[in-house]
Design a protein around this motif. Structure first.
Motif, short mmCIF file in Angstrom:
data_model
loop_
_atom_site.label_atom_id
_atom_site.label_comp_id
_atom_site.label_asym_id
_atom_site.label_seq_id
_atom_site.Cartn_x
_atom_site.Cartn_y
_atom_site.Cartn_z
N MET A 1 0.83 -1.19 0.20
CA MET A 1 -0.02 0.10 -0.22
C MET A 1 0.77 1.32 0.03
O MET A 1 0.66 2.23 -0.71
N LEU A 2 1.92 1.15 0.94
CA LEU A 2 3.03 2.36 0.86
C LEU A 2 3.44 2.71 -0.55
O LEU A 2 3.66 3.98 -1.02
N ARG A 3 3.89 1.45 -1.23
CA ARG A 3 4.47 1.81 -2.58
C ARG A 3 3.57 2.47 -3.60
O ARG A 3 3.88 3.25 -4.29
N LYS A 4 2.06 1.80 -3.43
CA LYS A 4 1.20 2.25 -4.36
C LYS A 4 0.88 3.68 -3.92
O LYS A 4 1.14 4.41 -5.24
N LEU A 5 0.95 4.14 -2.98
CA LEU A 5 0.69 5.65 -2.50
C LEU A 5 1.96 6.62 -3.05
O LEU A 5 1.85 7.45 -3.64
N TRP A 6 3.05 5.83 -2.82
CA TRP A 6 4.18 6.46 -3.24
C TRP A 6 4.20 6.77 -4.73
O TRP A 6 4.65 7.83 -5.05
N CYS A 7 3.89 5.73 -5.36
CA CYS A 7 4.10 5.73 -6.86
C CYS A 7 3.09 6.96 -7.68
O CYS A 7 3.59 7.71 -8.38
N ILE A 8 1.99 6.66 -6.91
CA ILE A 8 0.76 7.76 -7.40
C ILE A 8 1.55 9.34 -7.14
O ILE A 8 1.12 10.22 -7.91
N LEU A 9 1.89 9.36 -5.97
CA LEU A 9 2.43 10.74 -5.46
C LEU A 9 3.36 11.01 -6.54
O LEU A 9 3.63 12.24 -7.07
N VAL A 10 4.61 10.34 -6.75
CA VAL A 10 5.53 10.65 -7.82
C VAL A 10 5.20 10.98 -9.24
O VAL A 10 5.52 11.94 -9.73
N VAL A 11 4.23 10.06 -9.64
CA VAL A 11 3.79 10.32 -10.95
C VAL A 11 3.03 11.39 -11.00
O VAL A 11 3.14 12.21 -12.00
N THR A 12 2.24 11.71 -10.09
CA THR A 12 1.39 13.05 -10.22
C THR A 12 2.35 14.41 -10.02
O THR A 12 2.14 15.09 -10.91
#
Length: 267
Positions: A1-12
């Protein structure tokens, strides 16, 4: 879950940073191609890093930036786009689904930079888009497209649509097969469940289109797809069924029926 949120944040965040940089590069130089440097060297590597994708590129010597080429790739994941920007170091334009035009930032960039959108549900519009691509190729611009029309759900190479190969036969430029493996493990289709892992891209030798008849779209599609299947297997992928090489009309990922294929071949 943390990596998912991290990736969404970075992409955005990174897309918000890079979009104005790409626009600035186009504005200052009055050349849309200059934006590709931003996408290739700044935007794409960070997206691959955020997802934990360890990229390996084989066959980059088969890329000739001085020659207009049609690059044809199998399609496994949204991550394919940054992976291909990095691994194919030429100022190509994508031929992309028309729906991408409305994706904030990424779609806007593709439109401003002169990438080509194709509406596969509208035959006349699709033909017009391919004509536009042909004009770009004749002007010296390389094109990158995904003839499967959609991302594979099981990792196997799907049937190819014949339209892109009509473009290649009309332009009479080489087709370079580009095979990718591993992006579906890092970022599966329709998912943000990111799992770090290797991504391998193999750029094959260009296929000379002058050896095919003007109307042999199916023969050229089969030749290119056979090479991508072979390269997929060499990279440890699942390959694909050689007997389901051509997609049914107006269908993505669905093979043309054998009887229709025979009729098409006979004509």
């Amino acid at each position: 879950m943390l990596r998912k949120l991290w990736c969404i944040l970075v992409v955005t965040v990174w897309s918000f940073v890079c979009f104005p940089l790409a626009c600035l590069a186009m504005l200052v130089t009055l050349n849309p191609s200059r934006s590709l440097w931003v996408v290739r060297t700044i935007w794409s590597p960070v997206l691959l890093w955020a997802g934990g994708a360890k990229l390996e590129v084989i066959g980059q010597e088969n890329v000739d930036p001085k020659r207009p080429t049609i690059y044809v790739g199998n399609h496994l994941s949204t991550l394919d786009i940054p992976a291909h920007f990095v691994s194919v170091p030429v100022d190509f334009r994508y031929v992309a689904k028309s729906q991408l035009r409305f994706v904030p930032l990424i779609g806007w960039y593709l439109w401003l930079a002169g990438h080509i959108f194709i509406d596969r549900g509208d035959r006349s519009s699709a033909i017009a888009s391919l004509e536009k691509a042909a004009r770009k190729i004749r002007a010296g611009t390389s094109i990158f497209l995904y003839p499967e029309g959609t991302r594979s759900e099981d990792g196997r190479v799907l049937p190819f649509k014949k339209g892109p190969f009509a473009l290649a036969l009309k332009a009479r430029v080489p087709i370079c097969p580009v095979t990718i493996e591993g992006t579906d493990n890092v970022m599966p289709k329709n998912s943000w469940n990111i799992r770090p892992g290797p991504v391998r891209v193999k750029i094959g030798r260009p296929i000379d289109t002058t050896g095919f008849a003007d109307n042999d779209r199916e023969g050229l599609a089969r030749a290119v797809r056979a090479q991508i299947i072979a390269d997929s297997l060499s990279l440890g992928g699942k390959g694909g069924d050689p007997d389901t090489a051509v997609a049914a009309p107006n269908r993505e990922g669905v093979a043309q029926r054998a009887s229709n294929a025979a009729t098409s071949k006979a004509s």
